[in-house]
Design an enzyme around this catalytic site. Structure first.
Site, short mmCIF file in Angstrom:
data_model
loop_
_atom_site.label_atom_id
_atom_site.label_comp_id
_atom_site.label_asym_id
_atom_site.label_seq_id
_atom_site.Cartn_x
_atom_site.Cartn_y
_atom_site.Cartn_z
N ARG A 1 66.70 -13.96 79.16
CA ARG A 1 65.67 -12.93 78.97
C ARG A 1 64.25 -13.45 79.16
O ARG A 1 63.35 -12.69 79.51
CB ARG A 1 65.80 -12.31 77.57
CG ARG A 1 67.07 -11.49 77.44
CD ARG A 1 67.01 -10.60 76.24
NE ARG A 1 68.25 -9.88 76.03
CZ ARG A 1 68.52 -9.16 74.95
NH1 ARG A 1 67.63 -9.06 73.98
NH2 ARG A 1 69.66 -8.54 74.82
N ASP B 1 59.74 1.46 64.78
CA ASP B 1 60.37 0.28 65.34
C ASP B 1 59.28 -0.75 65.63
O ASP B 1 58.13 -0.38 65.87
CB ASP B 1 61.13 0.62 66.63
CG ASP B 1 62.20 -0.40 66.97
OD1 ASP B 1 63.39 -0.13 66.72
OD2 ASP B 1 61.85 -1.49 67.46
C1 LIG Z 1 70.34 -2.19 67.43
S1 LIG Z 1 68.87 -1.24 67.25
C2 LIG Z 1 69.41 -0.02 66.06
C3 LIG Z 1 68.95 1.38 66.42
C4 LIG Z 1 69.47 2.48 65.50
N1 LIG Z 1 69.02 2.31 64.15
C5 LIG Z 1 70.96 2.58 65.57
O1 LIG Z 1 71.65 2.22 64.61
O2 LIG Z 1 71.47 3.01 66.62
C6 LIG Z 1 67.86 -2.34 66.22
C7 LIG Z 1 66.38 -2.04 66.29
O3 LIG Z 1 65.72 -2.74 65.24
C8 LIG Z 1 64.44 -3.11 65.70
N2 LIG Z 1 63.89 -4.20 64.88
C9 LIG Z 1 64.27 -5.49 64.86
N3 LIG Z 1 63.51 -6.18 64.01
C10 LIG Z 1 62.62 -5.31 63.47
C11 LIG Z 1 61.57 -5.43 62.53
N4 LIG Z 1 61.25 -6.59 61.95
N5 LIG Z 1 60.87 -4.31 62.21
C12 LIG Z 1 61.17 -3.13 62.78
N6 LIG Z 1 62.15 -2.96 63.69
C13 LIG Z 1 62.88 -4.03 64.02
C14 LIG Z 1 64.68 -3.50 67.15
O4 LIG Z 1 63.51 -3.44 67.93
C15 LIG Z 1 65.75 -2.48 67.58
O5 LIG Z 1 65.18 -1.39 68.26
#
Ligand SMILES: C[S@@+](CC[C@H](N)C(=O)[O-])C[C@H]1O[C@@H](n2cnc3c(N)ncnc32)[C@H](O)[C@@H]1O
Length: 288
Positions: free
Chosen positions: A46, A155
């Protein structure tokens, strides 16, 4: 130049233990996300394009950039490339069933009585989760727009937040096409894509928010969805987050987490399990 190219490519595609450990520490401190050794190849694949875009010879030079005066700006770019944003509409439907059957009817009554109702999709990625909640809400209560009932969706990744605001999606899964809520609340655009309708959009507010930093919201939430987010965090980081969610919820409020996540340790004092990865706030105690 041509002869040197393979050597340059090799250096941009190899990372030393020291450089990997530096990047992992920087990412974890900023976001809470842990990069274990198995993620090494993923990091290289990446970030090597980023190295090329910045015209940097190798990962050591990239670490120097992060350590330098523009480090904070680049850290923000790096996290956009390293977050996992996988999501989909109506994911983990057992939570959505509980919401529809048991939770929303009471919250809608509360809103009809003039009270404020708030739902938070924390770590919402490109918005499918928040829009799924909004469609269920509007299906139960078409007049929701005229009441004080809203969904906040946040997010850390500004790119997914911009995509979420657009609300334009592709029909990657065929069964989605036939979903009655998708049919009711979205409009097909070009072949294979659809646009979330304005009435759904109007009850969702998207914003960038890092869960590891202070949260600017004042009012409490009735329901928090934080699904498939903390799975990427260290256990200790999760333990810090649960009390903060406790503090952000109304007494009796609901917290939904991802299928492979669990509330453990001291935070069990705040929440009682009421279903699969579904918790209810019993006591805020002295949560921060
Ligand atoms: C796998 S996705 C989950 C999306 C949704 N909640 C679902 O279950 O389908 C995880 C998300 O968490 C966000 N994320 C990771 N670390 C974070 C942080 N410290 N604060 C806010 N968002 C975060 C990532 O950018 C990503 O979009």
């Amino acid at each position: 130049m041509t002869l040197l190219q393979p050597e340059a490519d090799r250096r941009q595609n190899e990372i030393s233990d020291l450089a990997f450990s530096y990047l992992a520490t920087a990412l974890q401190e900023e976001t809470g996300i842990v990069l274990t050794a198995v993620k090494r190849e993923l990091v290289v694949s990446r970030l090597s394009r980023r190295l090329r875009a910045l015209d940097l010879p190798d990962f050591d030079a990239y670490c120097d950039l992060l350590a330098g005066p523009d480090g904070a700006v680049e850290l923000n770019e790096m996290l956009l490339l390293l977050t996992t944003n996988v999501t989909r509409f109506f994911r983990e439907p057992h939570h959505l069933e509980r919401l529809r059957q048991d939770i929303l009817p009471d919250l809608i009554n509360k809103a009809r009585a003039g009270e404020r109702v708030r739902i938070w999709s924390a770590g919402c990625s490109s918005g499918e989760e928040a829009y799924s909640l909004a469609m269920i809400l509007l299906d139960l209560c078409p007049e929701a727009r005229s009441m004080d009932i809203r969904i906040l969706a946040t997010d850390i990744d500004r790119n997914v937040i911009e995509a979420a605001k657009r609300g334009l999606y592709r029909f990657d899964e065929h069964e989605l096409l036939a979903d009655p809520l998708i049919q009711k609340y979205t409009t097909p655009t070009e072949a294979g894509a659809f646009q979330v309708n304005p009435d759904v959009k109007s009850i969702v507010k998207f914003a960038c928010l890092n869960l590891q930093k202070p949260w600017p919201m004042n009012g409490k939430f009735d329901v928090i969805f934080c699904r498939n987010v903390v799975i990427y965090f260290a256990a200790q980081t999760q333990q810090h987050l649960w009390p903060r969610f406790a503090n952000a919820l109304h007494e009796g409020g609901h917290l939904m987490i991802g299928h492979s996540e669990r509330i453990t340790g001291a935070a069990c004092a705040y929440f009682k399990p009421v279903g699969t990865t579904h918790y209810q706030l019993v006591s805020r105690g002295n949560a921060p």
